[in-house]
Write a protein that holds these residues in place. Sequence first.
Motif, PDB file in Angstrom:
ATOM      1  N   LEU A 172      71.326   4.163  20.577  1.00 50.10           N
ATOM      2  CA  LEU A 172      71.362   5.438  21.293  1.00 50.10           C
ATOM      3  C   LEU A 172      69.999   5.686  21.941  1.00 50.10           C
ATOM      4  CD1 LEU A 172      73.274   7.705  18.759  1.00 50.10           C
ATOM      5  CD2 LEU A 172      74.155   6.736  20.889  1.00 50.10           C
ATOM      6  N   GLU A 173      70.002   6.430  23.024  1.00 52.81           N
ATOM      7  CA  GLU A 173      68.775   6.712  23.740  1.00 52.81           C
ATOM      8  C   GLU A 173      67.750   7.393  22.830  1.00 52.81           C
ATOM      9  OE1 GLU A 173      72.022   7.452  24.461  1.00 52.81           O
ATOM     10  OE2 GLU A 173      71.995   8.539  26.374  1.00 52.81           O
ATOM     11  N   HIS A 174      66.506   6.908  22.903  1.00 53.04           N
ATOM     12  CA  HIS A 174      65.442   7.489  22.079  1.00 53.04           C
ATOM     13  C   HIS A 174      65.289   8.979  22.388  1.00 53.04           C
ATOM     14  CE1 HIS A 174      61.772   7.613  19.717  1.00 53.04           C
ATOM     15  NE2 HIS A 174      61.253   8.340  20.691  1.00 53.04           N
ATOM     16  N   SER A 175      65.339   9.343  23.654  1.00 52.77           N
ATOM     17  CA  SER A 175      65.164  10.747  24.041  1.00 52.77           C
ATOM     18  C   SER A 175      66.269  11.620  23.448  1.00 52.77           C
ATOM     19  CB  SER A 175      65.125  10.887  25.559  1.00 52.77           C
ATOM     20  OG  SER A 175      66.327  10.406  26.130  1.00 52.77           O
ATOM     21  N   LEU A 176      67.484  11.128  23.418  1.00 50.94           N
ATOM     22  CA  LEU A 176      68.609  11.862  22.848  1.00 50.94           C
ATOM     23  C   LEU A 176      68.416  12.055  21.351  1.00 50.94           C
ATOM     24  CD1 LEU A 176      71.648  12.854  23.508  1.00 50.94           C
ATOM     25  CD2 LEU A 176      72.253  10.737  22.347  1.00 50.94           C
ATOM     26  N   ILE A 177      68.033  10.994  20.674  1.00 51.94           N
ATOM     27  CA  ILE A 177      67.811  11.073  19.223  1.00 51.94           C
ATOM     28  C   ILE A 177      66.706  12.081  18.907  1.00 51.94           C
ATOM     29  CG2 ILE A 177      67.024   9.774  17.191  1.00 51.94           C
ATOM     30  CD1 ILE A 177      69.885   9.160  17.946  1.00 51.94           C
ATOM     31  N   GLU A 178      65.639  12.084  19.704  1.00 51.67           N
ATOM     32  CA  GLU A 178      64.561  13.044  19.457  1.00 51.67           C
ATOM     33  C   GLU A 178      65.041  14.477  19.659  1.00 51.67           C
ATOM     34  OE1 GLU A 178      61.649  12.626  17.964  1.00 51.67           O
ATOM     35  OE2 GLU A 178      62.141  10.500  17.805  1.00 51.67           O
ATOM     36  N   LEU A 179      65.846  14.734  20.691  1.00 48.86           N
ATOM     37  CA  LEU A 179      66.381  16.084  20.884  1.00 48.86           C
ATOM     38  C   LEU A 179      67.221  16.512  19.681  1.00 48.86           C
ATOM     39  CD1 LEU A 179      67.467  16.052  24.645  1.00 48.86           C
ATOM     40  CD2 LEU A 179      65.459  17.183  23.643  1.00 48.86           C
ATOM     41  N   VAL A 180      68.024  15.599  19.177  1.00 49.19           N
ATOM     42  CA  VAL A 180      68.852  15.879  17.998  1.00 49.19           C
ATOM     43  C   VAL A 180      67.964  16.186  16.792  1.00 49.19           C
ATOM     44  CG1 VAL A 180      70.376  14.720  16.321  1.00 49.19           C
ATOM     45  CG2 VAL A 180      70.888  14.636  18.783  1.00 49.19           C
ATOM     46  N   LYS A 181      66.937  15.382  16.584  1.00 50.84           N
ATOM     47  CA  LYS A 181      66.031  15.605  15.449  1.00 50.84           C
ATOM     48  C   LYS A 181      65.339  16.958  15.563  1.00 50.84           C
ATOM     49  CE  LYS A 181      64.893  10.731  14.642  1.00 50.84           C
ATOM     50  NZ  LYS A 181      63.804   9.731  14.747  1.00 50.84           N
ATOM     51  N   ILE A 182      64.902  17.286  16.757  1.00 49.89           N
ATOM     52  CA  ILE A 182      64.208  18.555  16.960  1.00 49.89           C
ATOM     53  C   ILE A 182      65.160  19.726  16.756  1.00 49.89           C
ATOM     54  CG2 ILE A 182      62.986  19.991  18.652  1.00 49.89           C
ATOM     55  CD1 ILE A 182      61.955  17.235  19.846  1.00 49.89           C
ATOM     56  N   ARG A 183      66.354  19.645  17.334  1.00 50.74           N
ATOM     57  CA  ARG A 183      67.293  20.768  17.215  1.00 50.74           C
ATOM     58  C   ARG A 183      67.699  20.995  15.762  1.00 50.74           C
ATOM     59  NH1 ARG A 183      67.881  25.309  17.456  1.00 50.74           N
ATOM     60  NH2 ARG A 183      69.917  26.285  17.735  1.00 50.74           N
ATOM     61  N   ASP A 190      56.386  13.087  19.042  1.00 49.59           N
ATOM     62  CA  ASP A 190      56.979  11.802  19.423  1.00 49.59           C
ATOM     63  C   ASP A 190      57.727  11.921  20.752  1.00 49.59           C
ATOM     64  OD1 ASP A 190      57.447   9.020  18.814  1.00 49.59           O
ATOM     65  OD2 ASP A 190      59.535   9.569  18.419  1.00 49.59           O
ATOM     66  N   ALA A 191      58.453  13.010  20.931  1.00 53.84           N
ATOM     67  CA  ALA A 191      59.192  13.212  22.180  1.00 53.84           C
ATOM     68  C   ALA A 191      58.221  13.299  23.364  1.00 53.84           C
ATOM     69  CB  ALA A 191      60.049  14.471  22.094  1.00 53.84           C
ATOM     70  N   ARG A 192      57.137  14.042  23.204  1.00 53.95           N
ATOM     71  CA  ARG A 192      56.126  14.138  24.271  1.00 53.95           C
ATOM     72  C   ARG A 192      55.546  12.763  24.581  1.00 53.95           C
ATOM     73  NH1 ARG A 192      54.550  18.501  21.087  1.00 53.95           N
ATOM     74  NH2 ARG A 192      55.059  20.489  22.040  1.00 53.95           N
ATOM     75  N   LYS A 193      55.235  12.021  23.548  1.00 57.14           N
ATOM     76  CA  LYS A 193      54.649  10.691  23.719  1.00 57.14           C
ATOM     77  C   LYS A 193      55.562   9.774  24.522  1.00 57.14           C
ATOM     78  CE  LYS A 193      54.453   7.759  20.257  1.00 57.14           C
ATOM     79  NZ  LYS A 193      54.143   7.226  18.939  1.00 57.14           N
ATOM     80  N   HIS A 194      56.861   9.988  24.398  1.00 58.80           N
ATOM     81  CA  HIS A 194      57.841   9.165  25.114  1.00 58.80           C
ATOM     82  C   HIS A 194      58.329   9.816  26.408  1.00 58.80           C
ATOM     83  CE1 HIS A 194      57.944   7.047  21.235  1.00 58.80           C
ATOM     84  NE2 HIS A 194      58.197   6.013  22.004  1.00 58.80           N
ATOM     85  N   GLY A 195      57.616  10.830  26.884  1.00 59.64           N
ATOM     86  CA  GLY A 195      57.887  11.379  28.201  1.00 59.64           C
ATOM     87  C   GLY A 195      58.701  12.653  28.277  1.00 59.64           C
ATOM     88  N   GLU A 196      59.059  13.227  27.140  1.00 62.85           N
ATOM     89  CA  GLU A 196      59.817  14.477  27.180  1.00 62.85           C
ATOM     90  C   GLU A 196      58.934  15.581  27.751  1.00 62.85           C
ATOM     91  OE1 GLU A 196      62.558  16.328  27.755  1.00 62.85           O
ATOM     92  OE2 GLU A 196      63.409  15.071  26.172  1.00 62.85           O
ATOM     93  N   THR A 197      59.535  16.483  28.523  1.00 62.76           N
ATOM     94  CA  THR A 197      58.765  17.556  29.156  1.00 62.76           C
ATOM     95  C   THR A 197      58.610  18.749  28.220  1.00 62.76           C
ATOM     96  OG1 THR A 197      60.696  18.624  30.148  1.00 62.76           O
ATOM     97  CG2 THR A 197      59.622  16.861  31.438  1.00 62.76           C
ATOM     98  N   GLU A 198      57.530  19.478  28.445  1.00 59.68           N
ATOM     99  CA  GLU A 198      57.273  20.684  27.655  1.00 59.68           C
ATOM    100  C   GLU A 198      58.386  21.708  27.842  1.00 59.68           C
ATOM    101  OE1 GLU A 198      54.827  21.459  25.381  1.00 59.68           O
ATOM    102  OE2 GLU A 198      54.293  19.348  25.586  1.00 59.68           O
ATOM    103  N   VAL A 199      58.835  21.877  29.069  1.00 58.53           N
ATOM    104  CA  VAL A 199      59.849  22.898  29.325  1.00 58.53           C
ATOM    105  C   VAL A 199      61.148  22.586  28.577  1.00 58.53           C
ATOM    106  CG1 VAL A 199      60.759  21.948  31.501  1.00 58.53           C
ATOM    107  CG2 VAL A 199      60.861  24.406  31.075  1.00 58.53           C
ATOM    108  N   ARG A 200      61.550  21.320  28.538  1.00 57.68           N
ATOM    109  CA  ARG A 200      62.771  20.972  27.790  1.00 57.68           C
ATOM    110  C   ARG A 200      62.570  21.189  26.289  1.00 57.68           C
ATOM    111  NH1 ARG A 200      66.946  17.218  29.319  1.00 57.68           N
ATOM    112  NH2 ARG A 200      66.209  15.821  27.686  1.00 57.68           N
ATOM    113  N   LEU A 201      61.397  20.903  25.793  1.00 57.44           N
ATOM    114  CA  LEU A 201      61.123  21.154  24.374  1.00 57.44           C
ATOM    115  C   LEU A 201      61.143  22.652  24.077  1.00 57.44           C
ATOM    116  CD1 LEU A 201      58.339  18.521  23.659  1.00 57.44           C
ATOM    117  CD2 LEU A 201      60.732  18.443  22.949  1.00 57.44           C
ATOM    118  N   HIS A 202      60.552  23.450  24.955  1.00 57.60           N
ATOM    119  CA  HIS A 202      60.509  24.897  24.734  1.00 57.60           C
ATOM    120  C   HIS A 202      61.893  25.539  24.836  1.00 57.60           C
ATOM    121  CE1 HIS A 202      56.244  25.315  24.275  1.00 57.60           C
ATOM    122  NE2 HIS A 202      56.030  24.642  25.396  1.00 57.60           N
TER     123      HIS A 202
END
Length: 147
Positions: free
Chosen positions: A30-41, A58-70
Amino acid sequence: MTPRLNPHQADPQAMRAVLALQAYVDDCGLEHSLIELVKIRASQINGCAYCLHMHTADARKHGETEVRLHLLAAWRESSLYSERERAALAWTEALTRLPDTQAPDADYALLNAHFSPAEQTRLTVAICTINTWNRIAVGFRSQHPRD
């Protein structure tokens, strides 16, 4: 908050089992970015500061944006998440809040529309795994770094 114990020291064999499950999730395809969103949520729902610190970094390190995290806590009201991510987040909430949701058919239908049966299983195992980590970290009062 005072840490209660270090589970890795208290029972290394038990923690190796959880780490082995995590290793599977990390390499399940599964996509790393998807897994990180799941872990965070899931960690937001469970109030796990230790895991939130780890997985947002970890999500930031792999390119996730601040706005999506917020905006992740309000993902239903945001257009920043793909349909696949939305299906995964709905399933994450359904399974993390299982006593309240009973994994509703509507959430499963979304999951089924965007994930193959094998991916559904992998995602479900990923959700179970982060919920396990949350319970270990919250239960034993694991401390996140202060950076």
